[in-house]
Motif scaffolding. Structure first.
Motif, PDB file in Angstrom:
ATOM      1  N   UNK A   1      36.601  61.817  61.459  1.00 31.52           N
ATOM      2  CA  UNK A   1      37.986  62.239  61.629  1.00 31.52           C
ATOM      3  C   UNK A   1      38.174  63.697  61.235  1.00 31.52           C
ATOM      4  N   UNK A   2      37.706  64.084  60.051  1.00 32.24           N
ATOM      5  CA  UNK A   2      37.979  65.417  59.523  1.00 32.24           C
ATOM      6  C   UNK A   2      36.724  66.245  59.267  1.00 32.24           C
ATOM      7  N   UNK A   3      35.553  65.723  59.598  1.00 36.82           N
ATOM      8  CA  UNK A   3      34.334  66.417  59.246  1.00 36.82           C
ATOM      9  C   UNK A   3      33.968  66.124  57.799  1.00 36.82           C
ATOM     10  N   UNK A   4      32.979  66.792  57.290  1.00 32.65           N
ATOM     11  CA  UNK A   4      32.523  66.549  55.926  1.00 32.65           C
ATOM     12  C   UNK A   4      33.550  67.073  54.923  1.00 32.65           C
ATOM     13  N   UNK A   5      33.749  66.295  53.856  1.00 33.68           N
ATOM     14  CA  UNK A   5      34.705  66.666  52.814  1.00 33.68           C
ATOM     15  C   UNK A   5      34.003  66.585  51.462  1.00 33.68           C
ATOM     16  N   UNK A   6      34.571  67.204  50.423  1.00 29.98           N
ATOM     17  CA  UNK A   6      33.936  67.155  49.102  1.00 29.98           C
ATOM     18  C   UNK A   6      33.706  65.723  48.619  1.00 29.98           C
ATOM     19  N   UNK A   7      32.608  65.524  47.913  1.00 26.39           N
ATOM     20  CA  UNK A   7      32.232  64.195  47.451  1.00 26.39           C
ATOM     21  C   UNK A   7      33.253  63.613  46.474  1.00 26.39           C
ATOM     22  N   UNK A   8      33.972  64.480  45.737  1.00 28.02           N
ATOM     23  CA  UNK A   8      34.904  63.960  44.743  1.00 28.02           C
ATOM     24  C   UNK A   8      36.246  63.547  45.335  1.00 28.02           C
ATOM     25  N   UNK A   9      36.442  63.758  46.637  1.00 22.26           N
ATOM     26  CA  UNK A   9      37.657  63.289  47.296  1.00 22.26           C
ATOM     27  C   UNK A   9      37.557  61.786  47.547  1.00 22.26           C
ATOM     28  N   UNK A  10      38.698  61.120  47.523  1.00 18.05           N
ATOM     29  CA  UNK A  10      38.760  59.676  47.769  1.00 18.05           C
ATOM     30  C   UNK A  10      39.014  59.418  49.250  1.00 18.05           C
ATOM     31  N   UNK A  11      38.286  58.464  49.798  1.00 20.12           N
ATOM     32  CA  UNK A  11      38.478  58.051  51.185  1.00 20.12           C
ATOM     33  C   UNK A  11      39.190  56.694  51.186  1.00 20.12           C
ATOM     34  N   UNK A  12      40.362  56.661  51.777  1.00 17.55           N
ATOM     35  CA  UNK A  12      41.163  55.440  51.770  1.00 17.55           C
ATOM     36  C   UNK A  12      41.905  55.323  53.100  1.00 17.55           C
ATOM     37  N   UNK A  13      42.960  54.534  53.147  1.00 15.57           N
ATOM     38  CA  UNK A  13      43.774  54.411  54.356  1.00 15.57           C
ATOM     39  C   UNK A  13      45.242  54.560  53.989  1.00 15.57           C
ATOM     40  N   UNK A  14      46.066  54.847  54.973  1.00 18.25           N
ATOM     41  CA  UNK A  14      47.492  55.023  54.697  1.00 18.25           C
ATOM     42  C   UNK A  14      48.080  53.748  54.113  1.00 18.25           C
TER      43      UNK A  14
ATOM     44  N   UNK B   1      49.093  52.095  59.486  1.00 17.54           N
ATOM     45  CA  UNK B   1      48.503  51.563  58.255  1.00 17.54           C
ATOM     46  C   UNK B   1      46.998  51.775  58.201  1.00 17.54           C
ATOM     47  N   UNK B   2      46.354  51.751  59.370  1.00 16.21           N
ATOM     48  CA  UNK B   2      44.898  51.895  59.442  1.00 16.21           C
ATOM     49  C   UNK B   2      44.428  53.346  59.406  1.00 16.21           C
ATOM     50  N   UNK B   3      45.360  54.295  59.442  1.00 19.95           N
ATOM     51  CA  UNK B   3      44.976  55.712  59.470  1.00 19.95           C
ATOM     52  C   UNK B   3      44.100  56.068  58.271  1.00 19.95           C
ATOM     53  N   UNK B   4      42.910  56.619  58.495  1.00 22.50           N
ATOM     54  CA  UNK B   4      42.098  57.098  57.364  1.00 22.50           C
ATOM     55  C   UNK B   4      42.802  58.253  56.655  1.00 22.50           C
ATOM     56  N   UNK B   5      42.782  58.205  55.327  1.00 21.85           N
ATOM     57  CA  UNK B   5      43.411  59.248  54.512  1.00 21.85           C
ATOM     58  C   UNK B   5      42.395  59.781  53.516  1.00 21.85           C
ATOM     59  N   UNK B   6      42.326  61.096  53.415  1.00 16.09           N
ATOM     60  CA  UNK B   6      41.436  61.764  52.465  1.00 16.09           C
ATOM     61  C   UNK B   6      42.270  62.346  51.338  1.00 16.09           C
ATOM     62  N   UNK B   7      41.926  61.963  50.106  1.00 18.82           N
ATOM     63  CA  UNK B   7      42.723  62.366  48.951  1.00 18.82           C
ATOM     64  C   UNK B   7      41.911  63.187  47.957  1.00 18.82           C
ATOM     65  N   UNK B   8      42.256  64.457  47.801  1.00 13.41           N
ATOM     66  CA  UNK B   8      41.721  65.208  46.655  1.00 13.41           C
ATOM     67  C   UNK B   8      42.358  64.678  45.371  1.00 13.41           C
ATOM     68  N   UNK B   9      41.830  65.037  44.214  1.00 10.91           N
ATOM     69  CA  UNK B   9      42.505  64.697  42.957  1.00 10.91           C
ATOM     70  C   UNK B   9      43.933  65.263  42.945  1.00 10.91           C
ATOM     71  N   UNK B  10      44.847  64.629  42.202  1.00 10.81           N
ATOM     72  CA  UNK B  10      46.254  65.059  42.219  1.00 10.81           C
ATOM     73  C   UNK B  10      46.467  66.551  41.965  1.00 10.81           C
ATOM     74  N   UNK B  11      45.737  67.123  41.011  1.00 10.94           N
ATOM     75  CA  UNK B  11      45.917  68.554  40.732  1.00 10.94           C
ATOM     76  C   UNK B  11      45.528  69.391  41.944  1.00 10.94           C
ATOM     77  N   UNK B  12      44.505  68.974  42.644  1.00  9.53           N
ATOM     78  CA  UNK B  12      44.071  69.701  43.842  1.00  9.53           C
ATOM     79  C   UNK B  12      45.075  69.519  44.976  1.00  9.53           C
ATOM     80  N   UNK B  13      45.667  68.338  45.067  1.00 18.37           N
ATOM     81  CA  UNK B  13      46.728  68.129  46.056  1.00 18.37           C
ATOM     82  C   UNK B  13      47.870  69.110  45.821  1.00 18.37           C
ATOM     83  N   UNK B  14      48.281  69.224  44.557  1.00 24.24           N
ATOM     84  CA  UNK B  14      49.395  70.128  44.234  1.00 24.24           C
ATOM     85  C   UNK B  14      49.046  71.574  44.574  1.00 24.24           C
ATOM     86  N   UNK B  15      47.807  71.964  44.311  1.00 24.91           N
ATOM     87  CA  UNK B  15      47.389  73.334  44.616  1.00 24.91           C
ATOM     88  C   UNK B  15      47.411  73.581  46.120  1.00 24.91           C
ATOM     89  N   UNK B  16      46.956  72.606  46.900  1.00 24.64           N
ATOM     90  CA  UNK B  16      46.966  72.721  48.363  1.00 24.64           C
ATOM     91  C   UNK B  16      48.397  72.870  48.864  1.00 24.64           C
TER      92      UNK B  16
END
Length: 213
Positions: free
Chosen positions: A4-17, A156-171
């Motif tokens: 979906x998004x290409x390679x992402x950092x290993x510390x990001x969480x892979x989940x769904x909406x 609901x099935x949409x894949x979602x990539x989540x950085x840690x909360x602090x990184x989300x806020x920075x983005x």
């Protein structure tokens, strides 16, 4: 997720909406309850109110009587909910602001409500949904007849990539700063266009003169 998004950092969480948010389709038919334009009442967010800059617009929103809205608590909106277009130009999303708190989500939209704001920033999720690859994923899986239609199950099935909360806020902060600059440039361009139109009218009718040199 990688497709979906290409390679992402290993510390990001892979989940769904569906794992991070509740998704509710809008009321199937609010039209019979609509008040005349300009009448006081509770607003209804339709696809036309879901702006392309991630904000819900109050302009020309239809309204229903307070007692009708009071009986439809399942479709109520809260500040920081997301509204996503599900019919027509699917996947366009906007953030519910304080001015739309308590409004209703209309037929052509889905309400996306983050369950845990400490884990997932609604504003981060808004930017995620606006990403061209994410929108393409949703559009490709929408049913098609005369117009496209996004099903709740698909959202609901949409894949979602989540950085840690602090990184989300920075983005979010970086993208918000860029949006402010974009808005400022847009306003400058609008005013320049108005000036050009005004000067062209005066120059081409002889009410303003220019000289060589």
């Amino acid at each position: 997720m990688d497709e979906l998004m290409g390679r992402v950092p290993e510390h990001w969480t892979k989940t769904s909406l569906g794992d991070v948010a509740d998704v509710q389709a809008g009321h199937s038919n609010l039209r019979p309850y609509f008040l005349p334009l300009g009448a006081a009442g509770v607003g209804v967010v339709a696809a036309s109110q879901v702006g392309r800059h991630g904000r819900v617009s109050d302009f020309s929103a239809r309204r229903v009587p307070d007692h009708v809205a009071a009986s439809m608590t399942r479709f109520r909106l809260r500040e920081d909910d997301l509204v996503c277009v599900r019919s027509g130009e699917v996947a366009r999303a906007a953030l519910v602001g304080p001015g739309q708190d308590g409004w209703l989500v209309g037929t052509s939209c889905l309400r996306v409500r983050v369950r845990n704001g400490d884990r997932v920033s609604p504003r981060y999720l808004l930017h995620y949904l606006a990403h061209e690859e994410v929108r393409a994923w949703l559009v490709a899986r929408s049913s098609r007849s005369v117009i496209s239609n996004l099903r709740t199950r698909t959202a609901l099935d949409l894949p979602v990539l989540l950085p840690p909360p602090a990184e989300q806020r920075a983005i979010v902060e970086v993208l918000a700063a860029l949006e402010r600059k974009e808005e400022a440039h847009r306003r400058v361009a609008e005013e320049t266009g108005k000036l050009r139109t005004s000067l062209a009218d005066r120059l081409l009718t002889g009410t303003m003169h220019v000289t060589d040199g």
